[in-house]
Design an enzyme around this catalytic site. Structure first.
Site, PDB file in Angstrom:
ATOM      1  CG  ASN A 134      -3.956  16.166  -0.842  1.00  0.00           C
ATOM      2  OD1 ASN A 134      -3.447  15.559   0.087  1.00  0.00           O
ATOM      3  ND2 ASN A 134      -5.257  16.192  -1.033  1.00  0.00           N
ATOM      4  CE  LYS A 177       4.128   7.627   5.387  1.00  0.00           C
ATOM      5  NZ  LYS A 177       3.833   8.529   4.246  1.00  0.00           N
ATOM      6  CE  LYS A 185      -3.822   2.301   0.315  1.00  0.00           C
ATOM      7  NZ  LYS A 185      -3.391   2.983  -0.945  1.00  0.00           N
ATOM      8  CB  THR A 231      -2.015  13.775   4.124  1.00  0.00           C
ATOM      9  OG1 THR A 231      -2.455  12.640   3.395  1.00  0.00           O
ATOM     10  CG2 THR A 231      -0.546  13.647   4.449  1.00  0.00           C
ATOM     11  CB  SER A 285      -5.448   5.009   1.913  1.00  0.00           C
ATOM     12  OG  SER A 285      -5.255   6.074   1.011  1.00  0.00           O
ATOM     13  N   GLY A 321      -2.526   8.328  -4.389  1.00  0.00           N
ATOM     14  CA  GLY A 321      -1.876   9.528  -4.895  1.00  0.00           C
ATOM     15  C   GLY A 321      -0.621   9.912  -4.132  1.00  0.00           C
ATOM     16  CG  ASP A 322       3.584  10.970  -3.069  1.00  0.00           C
ATOM     17  OD1 ASP A 322       3.471  10.774  -1.853  1.00  0.00           O
ATOM     18  OD2 ASP A 322       4.581  11.571  -3.553  1.00  0.00           O
ATOM     19  CE  LYS A 333       4.888   7.373  -2.417  1.00  0.00           C
ATOM     20  NZ  LYS A 333       4.183   7.919  -1.250  1.00  0.00           N
ATOM     21  CD  GLN A 363       3.317   4.753   2.241  1.00  0.00           C
ATOM     22  OE1 GLN A 363       3.896   5.607   1.559  1.00  0.00           O
ATOM     23  NE2 GLN A 363       2.211   5.023   2.912  1.00  0.00           N
TER      24      GLN A 363
HETATM   25  P1  NDP Z   1       0.993  17.789  -4.627  1.00  0.00           P
HETATM   26  O1  NDP Z   1       1.480  17.386  -5.967  1.00  0.00           O
HETATM   27  O2  NDP Z   1      -0.453  17.971  -4.392  1.00  0.00           O
HETATM   28  O3  NDP Z   1       1.729  19.117  -4.141  1.00  0.00           O
HETATM   29  C1  NDP Z   1       3.100  19.179  -4.063  1.00  0.00           C
HETATM   30  C2  NDP Z   1       3.516  20.587  -3.660  1.00  0.00           C
HETATM   31  O4  NDP Z   1       4.906  20.579  -3.319  1.00  0.00           O
HETATM   32  C3  NDP Z   1       3.346  21.602  -4.778  1.00  0.00           C
HETATM   33  O5  NDP Z   1       3.105  22.860  -4.230  1.00  0.00           O
HETATM   34  C4  NDP Z   1       4.710  21.533  -5.450  1.00  0.00           C
HETATM   35  O6  NDP Z   1       5.062  22.703  -6.175  1.00  0.00           O
HETATM   36  C5  NDP Z   1       5.635  21.366  -4.266  1.00  0.00           C
HETATM   37  N1  NDP Z   1       6.838  20.639  -4.690  1.00  0.00           N
HETATM   38  C6  NDP Z   1       6.902  19.397  -5.215  1.00  0.00           C
HETATM   39  N2  NDP Z   1       8.170  19.076  -5.512  1.00  0.00           N
HETATM   40  C7  NDP Z   1       8.910  20.152  -5.173  1.00  0.00           C
HETATM   41  C8  NDP Z   1      10.287  20.432  -5.234  1.00  0.00           C
HETATM   42  N3  NDP Z   1      11.162  19.536  -5.722  1.00  0.00           N
HETATM   43  N4  NDP Z   1      10.712  21.631  -4.755  1.00  0.00           N
HETATM   44  C9  NDP Z   1       9.826  22.549  -4.278  1.00  0.00           C
HETATM   45  N5  NDP Z   1       8.510  22.330  -4.209  1.00  0.00           N
HETATM   46  C10 NDP Z   1       8.063  21.155  -4.638  1.00  0.00           C
HETATM   47  O7  NDP Z   1       1.570  16.669  -3.632  1.00  0.00           O
HETATM   48  P2  NDP Z   1       1.095  16.285  -2.154  1.00  0.00           P
HETATM   49  O8  NDP Z   1       0.598  17.470  -1.437  1.00  0.00           O
HETATM   50  O9  NDP Z   1       0.223  15.095  -2.269  1.00  0.00           O
HETATM   51  O10 NDP Z   1       2.468  15.778  -1.500  1.00  0.00           O
HETATM   52  C11 NDP Z   1       3.349  16.650  -0.791  1.00  0.00           C
HETATM   53  C12 NDP Z   1       4.254  15.836   0.105  1.00  0.00           C
HETATM   54  O11 NDP Z   1       3.455  15.085   1.037  1.00  0.00           O
HETATM   55  C13 NDP Z   1       5.136  14.790  -0.582  1.00  0.00           C
HETATM   56  O12 NDP Z   1       6.346  14.666   0.131  1.00  0.00           O
HETATM   57  C14 NDP Z   1       4.322  13.509  -0.434  1.00  0.00           C
HETATM   58  O13 NDP Z   1       5.142  12.357  -0.522  1.00  0.00           O
HETATM   59  C15 NDP Z   1       3.782  13.696   0.964  1.00  0.00           C
HETATM   60  N6  NDP Z   1       2.606  12.920   1.327  1.00  0.00           N
HETATM   61  C16 NDP Z   1       1.459  12.970   0.584  1.00  0.00           C
HETATM   62  C17 NDP Z   1       0.351  12.254   0.986  1.00  0.00           C
HETATM   63  C18 NDP Z   1      -0.947  12.356   0.282  1.00  0.00           C
HETATM   64  O14 NDP Z   1      -1.938  11.810   0.782  1.00  0.00           O
HETATM   65  N7  NDP Z   1      -1.052  13.049  -0.853  1.00  0.00           N
HETATM   66  C19 NDP Z   1       0.387  11.373   2.157  1.00  0.00           C
HETATM   67  C20 NDP Z   1       1.625  11.442   2.916  1.00  0.00           C
HETATM   68  C21 NDP Z   1       2.676  12.189   2.484  1.00  0.00           C
HETATM   69  P3  NDP Z   1       5.027  22.702  -7.785  1.00  0.00           P
HETATM   70  O15 NDP Z   1       3.586  22.751  -8.139  1.00  0.00           O
HETATM   71  O16 NDP Z   1       5.803  23.894  -8.179  1.00  0.00           O
HETATM   72  O17 NDP Z   1       5.688  21.428  -8.225  1.00  0.00           O
HETATM   73  O1  2IT Z   2       3.123   8.914   1.410  1.00  0.00           O
HETATM   74  C1  2IT Z   2       1.961   8.509   1.611  1.00  0.00           C
HETATM   75  O2  2IT Z   2       1.613   8.011   2.680  1.00  0.00           O
HETATM   76  C2  2IT Z   2       0.979   8.683   0.519  1.00  0.00           C
HETATM   77  N1  2IT Z   2       1.316   9.258  -0.502  1.00  0.00           N
HETATM   78  C3  2IT Z   2      -0.409   8.129   0.675  1.00  0.00           C
HETATM   79  C4  2IT Z   2      -0.428   6.642   0.466  1.00  0.00           C
HETATM   80  C5  2IT Z   2      -1.791   6.016   0.398  1.00  0.00           C
HETATM   81  O3  2IT Z   2      -1.808   4.820   0.043  1.00  0.00           O
HETATM   82  O4  2IT Z   2      -2.805   6.641   0.686  1.00  0.00           O
END
Ligand code: NDP
Ligand code: 2IT
Length: 450
Positions: A242, A116, A92, A211, A380, A167-168, A128, A113
């Site tokens: 997100n 977590k 997952k 998250t 999830s 997603g991520d 992943k 992961q």
């Molecule tokens: P999104 O794609 O929705 O948003 C990512 C954000 O981070 C954007 O604002 C993006 O800017 C910025 N970003 C991405 N890469 C870079 C970079 N190299 N340098 C600077 N800014 C950057 O992703 P999420 O919000 O889903 O994910 C954000 C973080 O949270 C990640 O580390 C992800 O692994 C983690 N995460 C996400 C989960 C989820 O449920 N979605 C769960 C647990 C952890 P830009 O648009 O300019 O690229």
């Molecule tokens: O990093 C993370 O925990 C995620 N991107 C979410 C993983 C999930 O299966 O919901």
């Protein structure tokens, strides 16, 4: 009897077997530094080579993703699925679409992961995936064709009891919709193979919020122990995707003033705070118009846009929600010097090792990503349960479950980390690593040698 190895010996082996994968080395180092001392007097884990096995993925699938852009050009990307460990449940974990994606990044994410998912208490293993595809500037149709091609290969490796992606970075509701549709079409099965789905086709309420809300709840849990509060506090947040969006929302609901958000071009600083009304505008900017955060400074008087990352802005708490290694040692020192009292990591591995040391040496609260951002994968897991029994839980039920889950994760970290930090404080990093490790390790022991 297997010999007990030192951290240096263990890491030398990791580096030799996984050359050119710095993010993976970093994630393993952080875990091994806490687990090796913990198992030093538990020979069964050494004899059965548990940590060695947990650092070797069950398998990695890599594949070509070929698609046509709007001009009819043939484009080629690379996709992966890292199936790390399914000892306590089906693999997952999310899928990331970003040009920086490579095997090292996905191995670090899949490795983290496992821990977590174990901490959530739900039956989920660790995995992943993703691709080095850049969704920025692509039309909807291009994203759709890419997602369909990606799923055409991925579908043979996943399933509701095998591996359940989500997603991520770069993968949100739109991409999950395209991928779920293609899976259904190829397999003729309507089943819970992905999470983060639309509510019309098996998605769960509050998965989008989970998250970001969870990362704020984790901070609140740490604060509750020391009689601190978010009410009236200032918070610096990075990212505007997100996780960041819903971290801002929950902070504002709890009475905090959020000063910053960012994207890869820079950050905005709003001394008046990002309130619920401004956040609605940001959601529209990001999810509908797919614009840049710099536009915020043009929209709201008093706000300014700056190049770089937001960590020079003085704040009481910081919640990094963009990407890995976005707080280096210097930025960690700056945060501490400017009065920051706590960090809760919404992103995965956002703080470099030297930065973590700064936070821990300063004795401020440090909520590591594998615990603090587990709310997303926890909901999830709840989406998987709802799909299995073909029901939809109410928002009220899910909000309660998310809060309780984050409290339980906090308490598990506290149980193992209590008194282990500076001046007898809780070491949440050590607590999260050991708290996640034990369940997986004991399941692996039960299976014997495999
Ligand atoms: P999104 O794609 O929705 O948003 C990512 C954000 O981070 C954007 O604002 C993006 O800017 C910025 N970003 C991405 N890469 C870079 C970079 N190299 N340098 C600077 N800014 C950057 O992703 P999420 O919000 O889903 O994910 C954000 C973080 O949270 C990640 O580390 C992800 O692994 C983690 N995460 C996400 C989960 C989820 O449920 N979605 C769960 C647990 C952890 P830009 O648009 O300019 O690229
Ligand atoms: O990093 C993370 O925990 C995620 N991107 C979410 C993983 C999930 O299966 O919901």
């Amino acid at each position: 009897m297997m010999e007990v190895v030192s951290l240096e010996q263990f890491m030398a082996g990791i580096e030799k077997r996984n050359p050119g994968e710095p993010e993976f080395h970093q994630a393993v180092h952080e875990v091994a530094a806490t687990i090796l001392p913990y198992i030093a007097d538990k020979p069964i884990y050494h004899d059965m080579q548990i940590l060695e096995r947990m650092t070797e993925p069950d398998r990695i699938v890599s594949f070509r993703v070929c698609w046509e852009d709007d001009d009819g050009n043939v484009r080629v990307n690379r996709g992966w699925r890292v199936q790390f460990n399914n000892s306590i449940g089906p693999y997952k974990g999310g899928c990331r679409f970003h040009p920086s994606v490579n095997q090292s990044v996905l191995k670090f994410l899949g490795f983290e992961q496992q821990f977590k998912n174990s901490l959530t208490g739900l039956p989920m293993g660790g995995g992943k995936g993703g691709a080095n595809f850049n969704p920025k500037g692509k039309s909807n149709n291009e994203v759709m064709r890419f997602c369909q091609s990606f799923m055409t290969e991925l579908c043979r490796h996943i399933g509701p009891n095998i591996d359940v992606p989500a997603g991520d970075i770069g993968v949100g509701a739109r991409e999950i919709g395209y991928m779920f549709g293609q899976y259904k079409r190829l397999t003729n099965k309507f089943e819970g193979v992905l999470t983060g789905k639309g509510l019309e086709f098996g998605g769960s309420l509050i998965r989008a919020e989970a998250t970001g809300y969870g990362a704020v709840y984790f901070l609140q849990c740490m604060l509750d122990r020391i009689n601190g509060s978010l009410d009236g506090a200032t918070v610096a947040i990075s990212g505007s995707g997100n996780v960041a969006t819903f971290a801002v929302e929950k902070c504002a609901q709890l009475g905090a003033k959020v000063l910053t958000m960012s994207d890869s071009s820079g950050y905005i600083h709003d001394p008046a705070g990002i309130d619920a009304g401004k956040l609605e505008w940001i959601k529209e900017l990001k999810n509908v118009r797919r614009g840049r955060i710099s536009e915020y400074a043009e929209q709201f008087p008093g706000a300014t846009f700056h190049a770089g990352r937001p960590w020079a802005v003085a704040c009481d708490y910081a919640i990094p929600c963009a990407t890995q290694n976005e707080i280096d040692e210097g930025e960690a020192k700056l945060l501490v010097r400017n009065g920051c009292k706590g960090i809760s990591e919404g992103a995965n591995m956002p703080t470099e090792v030297a930065g973590i040391n700064v936070f821990q040496d300063a004795g401020i609260l440090y909520g590591p990503s594998k615990a603090a951002n587990a709310g997303g994968v926890a909901v999830s897991g709840m989406e998987m349960s709802q799909n299995s029994v073909r029901v939809s839980w109410s928002e009220e039920e899910l909000q309660k479950l998310l809060l309780e889950t984050m409290q339980r994760i906090h308490d598990r970290c506290f149980r193992y980390g209590e008194g282990k930090g500076k001046d007898g404080r809780c070491d949440y990093l050590l607590g999260a690593n050991i708290g996640g490790f034990v369940k997986i390790a004991d399941a692996m022991l039960a299976y014997g040698v495999q």
